[in-house]
Scaffold this motif. Structure first.
Motif, PDB file in Angstrom:
ATOM      1  N   PRO A 130     -16.035  71.487  12.098  1.00 53.28           N
ATOM      2  CA  PRO A 130     -15.139  72.623  12.338  1.00 53.28           C
ATOM      3  C   PRO A 130     -15.625  73.936  11.733  1.00 53.28           C
ATOM      4  N   VAL A 131     -16.318  73.868  10.597  1.00 52.59           N
ATOM      5  CA  VAL A 131     -16.860  75.095  10.004  1.00 52.59           C
ATOM      6  C   VAL A 131     -17.921  75.689  10.924  1.00 52.59           C
ATOM      7  N   LEU A 132     -18.817  74.834  11.431  1.00 52.79           N
ATOM      8  CA  LEU A 132     -19.857  75.308  12.343  1.00 52.79           C
ATOM      9  C   LEU A 132     -19.260  75.752  13.670  1.00 52.79           C
ATOM     10  N   GLY A 133     -18.214  75.052  14.141  1.00 52.26           N
ATOM     11  CA  GLY A 133     -17.555  75.459  15.368  1.00 52.26           C
ATOM     12  C   GLY A 133     -16.933  76.839  15.239  1.00 52.26           C
ATOM     13  N   ALA A 134     -16.276  77.083  14.104  1.00 44.99           N
ATOM     14  CA  ALA A 134     -15.705  78.411  13.851  1.00 44.99           C
ATOM     15  C   ALA A 134     -16.801  79.467  13.813  1.00 44.99           C
ATOM     16  N   LEU A 135     -17.926  79.134  13.175  1.00 45.28           N
ATOM     17  CA  LEU A 135     -19.050  80.069  13.085  1.00 45.28           C
ATOM     18  C   LEU A 135     -19.591  80.404  14.475  1.00 45.28           C
ATOM     19  N   VAL A 136     -19.796  79.380  15.313  1.00 42.86           N
ATOM     20  CA  VAL A 136     -20.316  79.596  16.671  1.00 42.86           C
ATOM     21  C   VAL A 136     -19.356  80.454  17.484  1.00 42.86           C
ATOM     22  N   ALA A 137     -18.064  80.167  17.408  1.00 46.05           N
ATOM     23  CA  ALA A 137     -17.079  80.907  18.201  1.00 46.05           C
ATOM     24  C   ALA A 137     -16.972  82.360  17.756  1.00 46.05           C
ATOM     25  N   VAL A 138     -16.974  82.605  16.455  1.00 52.63           N
ATOM     26  CA  VAL A 138     -16.887  83.977  15.944  1.00 52.63           C
ATOM     27  C   VAL A 138     -18.121  84.774  16.366  1.00 52.63           C
ATOM     28  N   LEU A 139     -19.303  84.172  16.244  1.00 53.89           N
ATOM     29  CA  LEU A 139     -20.526  84.866  16.652  1.00 53.89           C
ATOM     30  C   LEU A 139     -20.549  85.111  18.161  1.00 53.89           C
ATOM     31  N   ALA A 140     -20.098  84.132  18.941  1.00 52.24           N
ATOM     32  CA  ALA A 140     -20.067  84.296  20.394  1.00 52.24           C
ATOM     33  C   ALA A 140     -19.114  85.422  20.791  1.00 52.24           C
ATOM     34  N   ASP A 141     -17.963  85.502  20.132  1.00 53.30           N
ATOM     35  CA  ASP A 141     -17.013  86.569  20.423  1.00 53.30           C
ATOM     36  C   ASP A 141     -17.596  87.924  20.047  1.00 53.30           C
ATOM     37  N   TRP A 142     -18.289  87.982  18.916  1.00 50.09           N
ATOM     38  CA  TRP A 142     -18.940  89.232  18.494  1.00 50.09           C
ATOM     39  C   TRP A 142     -19.988  89.667  19.517  1.00 50.09           C
ATOM     40  N   ILE A 143     -20.821  88.721  19.965  1.00 49.51           N
ATOM     41  CA  ILE A 143     -21.847  89.032  20.966  1.00 49.51           C
ATOM     42  C   ILE A 143     -21.200  89.508  22.264  1.00 49.51           C
ATOM     43  N   SER A 144     -20.105  88.881  22.656  1.00 53.55           N
ATOM     44  CA  SER A 144     -19.437  89.246  23.911  1.00 53.55           C
ATOM     45  C   SER A 144     -18.947  90.690  23.886  1.00 53.55           C
ATOM     46  N   ARG A 145     -18.637  91.214  22.690  1.00 49.97           N
ATOM     47  CA  ARG A 145     -18.176  92.593  22.578  1.00 49.97           C
ATOM     48  C   ARG A 145     -19.319  93.587  22.436  1.00 49.97           C
TER      49      ARG A 145
END
Length: 343
Positions: free
Chosen positions: A293-308
């Motif tokens: 879950p820690v890595l999943g949160a990290l991947v999702a936060v980075l993906a959202d940042w990249i999307s913006r």
């Protein structure tokens, strides 16, 4: 007395020191850093963002309002969604005894999306929408498990996933073809996956749901460890296999449904995060369910940042970003498994 599988005969950890608490603290620090980057770095003046976020002298009040009411809940929701998807992914991998399993690849996300799209077209409330998604995701998971039977090999699993996904996509396409313009736009945008509409109530609900689901699934670690030797082995060491399988499957479907019903389809996080956790900490279920879950949160936060950032001031759907990263990773895993099978 219950036993858990040893690591003998299984892929070892690449970084044994990461198994300890300092390793987890390192990844939590990386998550905190990614969250700060997502909050503060957006192509504009980062120093102004820092002043606004922490209410330093000379800060812009409007910018502070933007960061606290829009950006911060969005980042927290991304972290919660990533943690839920990674927890569901790790659970599905352990249930199927296959590291290629993932809620999206075996149709769970598709089933949840189909049911949630039906709910959206009917205009149901948020809680009912989650119920729709839960029923759809659980049905798809049970169907994939039934199609695999006792053969949980990679090829059988992928074929089952293709079949379930084809069914859900066909039904979803049929549903979309019947919608009027208003519901059609909302369903189409929602299917691409985005955290843009997340507010404080939505983020709080995501985080509040994440903790109990994760705790309940982590409590299944001993059973999931025993299950790696087969259902008969798990039964002989004292587990009520059928009941435990149903409980773990329902919780994995619920975790997926919570995300799909809130932010739409976000693929491959449930594959990427557990597999990275497996490489870092090994395949023991308790460590896997802690780090994933820690890595999943990290991947999702980075993906959202990249999307913006990519098309700023416009933004990509975050589901597109995770798919662009996850699909090549999945193909690499398939190729790696084929190479290992040939040796």
């Amino acid at each position: 007395m219950r036993t858990t599988p040893s690591q003998s005969g299984r892929p070892g950890a690449l970084f044994p020191l990461m198994r300890a608490a300092p390793g987890l603290a390192l990844w939590l620090s990386a998550l905190a850093l990614a969250a700060l980057l997502s909050l503060l770095v957006d192509g504009s003046d980062a120093s102004a963002n820092v002043r606004a976020l922490f209410a330093l002298p000379g800060h812009d009040a409007w910018l502070a309002e933007l960061l606290h009411t829009l950006r911060l809940p969005r980042v927290l929701a991304a972290a919660g969604a990533g943690a839920l998807l990674a927890t569901a992914g790790a659970t599905v991998q352990l249930l199927f005894r296959n590291p290629l399993a993932e809620p999206g690849l075996i149709g769970v996300s598709g089933g949840a999306a189909l049911a949630a799209a039906i709910g959206l077209s009917l205009g149901v409330g948020a809680l009912t929408l989650t119920g729709f998604a839960f029923v759809g995701g659980l049905g798809a998971l049970l169907l994939a498990r039934q199609l695999c039977g006792r053969d949980l090999s990679g090829s059988r699993l992928i074929l089952a996933g293709v079949a379930v996904n084809s069914l859900t996509v066909s039904l979803l396409t049929l549903l979309i073809a019947t919608l009027s313009d208003g519901p059609l736009r909302s369903v189409t945008f929602w299917l691409m996956g985005s955290f843009a509409a997340m507010d404080w109530p939505g983020a709080a609900a995501m985080l509040a749901a994440m903790l109990p689901v994760w705790l309940l699934l982590r409590r299944q670690a001993d059973f999931l460890n025993a299950l790696q030797f087969g259902e008969a082995a798990a039964f002989h060491v004292g587990f009520a296999v059928s009941r435990r399988l149903q409980l773990a499957a329902m919780l994995a479907a619920l975790a997926t449904a919570l995300v799909v019903s809130s932010v739409g389809m976000i693929g491959f996080v449930g594959l990427l995060a557990p597999h990275l956790a497996r490489l870092i900490s090994g395949g023991e279920a308790r460590r896997l369910m802690t780090l994933s879950p820690v890595l999943g949160a990290l991947v999702a936060v980075l993906a959202d940042w990249i999307s913006r950032l990519v098309l700023a001031p416009a933004e990509l759907p975050v589901g597109v970003v995770t798919s662009l990263i996850g699909a090549p990773f999945f193909l690499w895993l398939l190729n790696r498994g084929r190479d290992h099978a040939g040796t």
